[in-house]
Design a protein around this motif. Structure first.
Motif, PDB file in Angstrom:
ATOM      1  N   SER A  87       0.812  -1.216   0.000  1.00  0.00           N
ATOM      2  CA  SER A  87       0.000   0.000   0.000  1.00  0.00           C
ATOM      3  C   SER A  87       0.845   1.266   0.000  1.00  0.00           C
ATOM      4  N   ALA A  88       2.069   1.198   0.535  1.00  0.00           N
ATOM      5  CA  ALA A  88       2.881   2.402   0.636  1.00  0.00           C
ATOM      6  C   ALA A  88       4.170   2.227  -0.152  1.00  0.00           C
ATOM      7  N   PRO A  89       4.536   3.207  -0.977  1.00  0.00           N
ATOM      8  CA  PRO A  89       5.781   3.089  -1.742  1.00  0.00           C
ATOM      9  C   PRO A  89       6.991   3.284  -0.846  1.00  0.00           C
ATOM     10  N   PRO A  90       8.138   2.717  -1.209  1.00  0.00           N
ATOM     11  CA  PRO A  90       9.363   2.971  -0.466  1.00  0.00           C
ATOM     12  C   PRO A  90       9.692   4.460  -0.528  1.00  0.00           C
ATOM     13  N   PRO A  91      10.203   5.029   0.530  1.00  0.00           N
ATOM     14  CA  PRO A  91      10.493   6.471   0.539  1.00  0.00           C
ATOM     15  C   PRO A  91      11.606   6.822  -0.446  1.00  0.00           C
ATOM     16  N   GLY A  92      11.424   7.949  -1.133  1.00  0.00           N
ATOM     17  CA  GLY A  92      12.471   8.495  -1.966  1.00  0.00           C
ATOM     18  C   GLY A  92      12.554   7.954  -3.377  1.00  0.00           C
ATOM     19  N   LEU A  93      11.686   7.014  -3.760  1.00  0.00           N
ATOM     20  CA  LEU A  93      11.768   6.431  -5.094  1.00  0.00           C
ATOM     21  C   LEU A  93      10.657   6.958  -5.981  1.00  0.00           C
ATOM     22  N   VAL A  94      11.031   7.436  -7.147  1.00  0.00           N
ATOM     23  CA  VAL A  94      10.057   7.858  -8.149  1.00  0.00           C
ATOM     24  C   VAL A  94      10.599   7.393  -9.501  1.00  0.00           C
ATOM     25  N   LEU A  95       9.730   6.767 -10.304  1.00  0.00           N
ATOM     26  CA  LEU A  95      10.139   6.328 -11.634  1.00  0.00           C
ATOM     27  C   LEU A  95       9.588   7.316 -12.664  1.00  0.00           C
ATOM     28  N   ALA A  96      10.494   8.023 -13.326  1.00  0.00           N
ATOM     29  CA  ALA A  96      10.064   9.034 -14.292  1.00  0.00           C
ATOM     30  C   ALA A  96       9.358   8.400 -15.484  1.00  0.00           C
ATOM     31  N   VAL A  97       9.850   7.247 -15.914  1.00  0.00           N
ATOM     32  CA  VAL A  97       9.271   6.527 -17.046  1.00  0.00           C
ATOM     33  C   VAL A  97       9.172   5.057 -16.669  1.00  0.00           C
ATOM     34  N   LEU A  98       8.007   4.459 -16.890  1.00  0.00           N
ATOM     35  CA  LEU A  98       7.850   3.052 -16.573  1.00  0.00           C
ATOM     36  C   LEU A  98       8.563   2.184 -17.605  1.00  0.00           C
ATOM     37  N   PRO A  99       9.048   1.017 -17.181  1.00  0.00           N
ATOM     38  CA  PRO A  99       9.755   0.127 -18.119  1.00  0.00           C
ATOM     39  C   PRO A  99       8.808  -0.442 -19.167  1.00  0.00           C
ATOM     40  N   PRO A 100       9.350  -1.021 -20.240  1.00  0.00           N
ATOM     41  CA  PRO A 100       8.520  -1.760 -21.190  1.00  0.00           C
ATOM     42  C   PRO A 100       7.780  -2.888 -20.476  1.00  0.00           C
ATOM     43  N   LEU A 101       6.642  -3.277 -21.054  1.00  0.00           N
ATOM     44  CA  LEU A 101       5.777  -4.275 -20.412  1.00  0.00           C
ATOM     45  C   LEU A 101       5.647  -5.511 -21.303  1.00  0.00           C
ATOM     46  N   SER A 102       5.874  -6.674 -20.709  1.00  0.00           N
ATOM     47  CA  SER A 102       5.687  -7.952 -21.380  1.00  0.00           C
ATOM     48  C   SER A 102       4.631  -8.764 -20.641  1.00  0.00           C
ATOM     49  N   LEU A 103       4.227  -9.861 -21.250  1.00  0.00           N
ATOM     50  CA  LEU A 103       3.239 -10.752 -20.641  1.00  0.00           C
ATOM     51  C   LEU A 103       3.757 -12.179 -20.715  1.00  0.00           C
ATOM     52  N   TYR A 104       3.791 -12.844 -19.563  1.00  0.00           N
ATOM     53  CA  TYR A 104       4.152 -14.263 -19.508  1.00  0.00           C
ATOM     54  C   TYR A 104       2.897 -15.073 -19.199  1.00  0.00           C
ATOM     55  N   ILE A 105       2.674 -16.133 -19.964  1.00  0.00           N
ATOM     56  CA  ILE A 105       1.491 -16.990 -19.795  1.00  0.00           C
ATOM     57  C   ILE A 105       1.963 -18.414 -19.534  1.00  0.00           C
ATOM     58  N   HIS A 106       1.586 -18.969 -18.396  1.00  0.00           N
ATOM     59  CA  HIS A 106       2.048 -20.317 -18.045  1.00  0.00           C
ATOM     60  C   HIS A 106       0.975 -21.358 -18.338  1.00  0.00           C
ATOM     61  N   GLY A 147       1.177 -20.753 -11.224  1.00  0.00           N
ATOM     62  CA  GLY A 147       2.581 -20.640 -10.864  1.00  0.00           C
ATOM     63  C   GLY A 147       3.337 -19.521 -11.535  1.00  0.00           C
ATOM     64  N   ALA A 148       2.670 -18.687 -12.344  1.00  0.00           N
ATOM     65  CA  ALA A 148       3.364 -17.611 -13.056  1.00  0.00           C
ATOM     66  C   ALA A 148       3.857 -16.541 -12.088  1.00  0.00           C
ATOM     67  N   HIS A 149       4.998 -15.945 -12.433  1.00  0.00           N
ATOM     68  CA  HIS A 149       5.561 -14.845 -11.650  1.00  0.00           C
ATOM     69  C   HIS A 149       5.502 -13.559 -12.468  1.00  0.00           C
ATOM     70  N   GLY A 150       5.448 -12.437 -11.776  1.00  0.00           N
ATOM     71  CA  GLY A 150       5.455 -11.138 -12.432  1.00  0.00           C
ATOM     72  C   GLY A 150       6.342 -10.159 -11.698  1.00  0.00           C
ATOM     73  N   LYS A 151       6.716  -9.085 -12.394  1.00  0.00           N
ATOM     74  CA  LYS A 151       7.463  -7.976 -11.791  1.00  0.00           C
ATOM     75  C   LYS A 151       6.857  -6.691 -12.337  1.00  0.00           C
ATOM     76  N   LEU A 152       6.369  -5.840 -11.456  1.00  0.00           N
ATOM     77  CA  LEU A 152       5.576  -4.690 -11.870  1.00  0.00           C
ATOM     78  C   LEU A 152       6.057  -3.420 -11.170  1.00  0.00           C
ATOM     79  N   SER A 153       6.200  -2.353 -11.953  1.00  0.00           N
ATOM     80  CA  SER A 153       6.627  -1.057 -11.431  1.00  0.00           C
ATOM     81  C   SER A 153       5.478  -0.063 -11.507  1.00  0.00           C
TER      82      SER A 153
END
Length: 392
Positions: A6-25, A279-285
């Motif tokens: 619910s709360a972002p880590p202090p001091g971090l801001v991403l000016a541009v989000l990374p490219p987005l992919s989709l993994y399907i298991h 069982g799929a994993h994701g990483k989201l910014s």
């Protein structure tokens, strides 16, 4: 265990989000291989294709807040054996995804396939759905080695699979090949590699068999080649691929010019990916600086149970873990990454790495290049040792 996001880590801001992919298991296989530690389960006489596609689309719907207006740059069907599913089922899934998230104009869509499941008409139909890249799990062309690995195909079927892929319209395909197989000699390993190269893949994944916990091979270890033979195989194999025009761009990935796997490059460059399926994993910014690791429930019966949630858990990555998380991926690339990508992907200042960089450079594990983060050849060989410098 699920941790609060619910709360972002202090001091971090991403000016541009990374490219987005989709993994399907797709979690089903004809038979579980004795070396495999992936989330795969032996298929019954019929597969719940329609039900599983419905679940995947419902799972994706819950991930939509993470899209943040981006398009999908790549899709990867992994498993298991995704080629057990019909083209009709995968086509319906792709149409459903595109209705929810726009596809990049040059999207790469990869399907993992087992040579034992190849049928010419089926693969033509896959190509017509928009799937434009195959990853064919050959592992070896030798009957004795395939039998020990528990594979359901033989060498002739592997050869025919590559021909069928090309005839079906796939001009971009990977062959997955292992070395260091039980009692394998240098000549046998190079014979497999030469056979693979003769089939003209645009990409080769060539990696050493390792014994993983919770596998048959872990509990009943086969006799593997000695270290000196493994080293000879590695050196000779890399030289052969370089000679044949396959450039090593990652620890176990080799590609013809402009044919590196874009989906995997996004992983290694610390891009974002939504993971759907059992069982799929994701990483989201997120723009506020949150970076989440997510994972879905593993068992197909639970994933298909409407009374149970798709997501099994998530972890908010704290700032002090981000250097290791980023470099664990980026340093797998033989050329590394632009140094500025560290700040773009993590929100942290590059200066935070300065002390660890100097120490790793002095040990000859990290290249002395201010504008890049890249391992030396020695650092690639001892990547775990190199990464220790960036642990908090």
């Amino acid at each position: 265990m699920t941790e609060s996001s619910s709360a972002p880590p202090p001091g971090l801001v991403l000016a541009v989000l990374p490219p987005l992919s989709l993994y399907i298991h797709i979690p089903w296989c004809v038979r579980k291989c004795p070396y495999c530690d992936f989330n795969s389960h032996q298929a019954g006489p019929t597969l719940p294709e329609a039900q599983y596609v419905d679940a995947l689309l419902a799972d994706l719907a819950l991930e939509m807040p993470a899209v943040q207006g981006r398009s999908i740059s790549s899709i990867f069907f992994g498993g298991g054996t995704p080629s057990l599913f019909s083209a009709a089922a995968l086509g319906r899934l792709l149409r459903g995804i595109e209705q929810r998230i726009p596809f990049a104009a040059d999207i790469e869509i990869t399907l993992e396939a087992n040579p034992g499941t190849f049928e010419q008409d089926k693969f033509k139909a896959y190509r017509q759905t928009g799937i434009n890249r195959l990853s064919i799990g050959v592992q070896s062309f030798q009957a004795q080695k395939l039998e020990k690995l528990g594979r359901i195909h033989n060498g002739d079927e592997a050869v025919r699979a590559a021909g069928m892929a090309r005839a079906a319209g796939f001009d971009n395909f990977n062959l997955d090949l292992m070395h260091g197989l039980p009692e394998q000699s240098l000549d046998e390993a190079l014979g497999d590699l030469r056979q693979a190269i003769d089939l003209g893949p645009t990409h080769l994944s060539w990696y050493q068999l390792t014994l993983e916990p919770n596998t048959v091979f872990w509990n009943q270890p086969p006799l593997l080649p000695e270290d000196d033979i493994l080293w000879d195989i590695q050196e000779a194999g890399q030289a052969l691929m370089a000679e044949q025009g396959y450039r090593q761009y990652e620890v176990s990935a080799y590609a013809q010019a402009e044919r590196a796997a874009r989906h995997n490059l996004n992983y290694w460059r610390f891009g974002d990916f939504i993971g759907i399926g059992a069982g799929a994993h994701g990483k989201l910014s997120f723009p506020d600086g949150r970076i989440l690791r997510t994972w879905k429930t593993r068992l197909p019966k639970d994933y298909l149970n409407p009374e149970k949630p798709y997501k099994a858990g998530e972890k908010l990555l704290p700032p002090d873990e981000l250097p290791f998380e980023f470099l664990m991926n980026a340093l797998r690339l033989t050329e590394g990454v632009e140094a500025e990508l560290f700040t773009q992907r993590t929100g942290l200042p590059l200066a935070q790495l300065a002390e660890a960089r100097r120490a790793a450079e002095q040990k000859g594990l990290l290249r002395v290049e201010p504008e890049r983060l890249a391992a030396t050849p020695q650092g690639q060989l001892f990547l775990n040792d190199l990464l220790q410098y960036f642990l908090n």
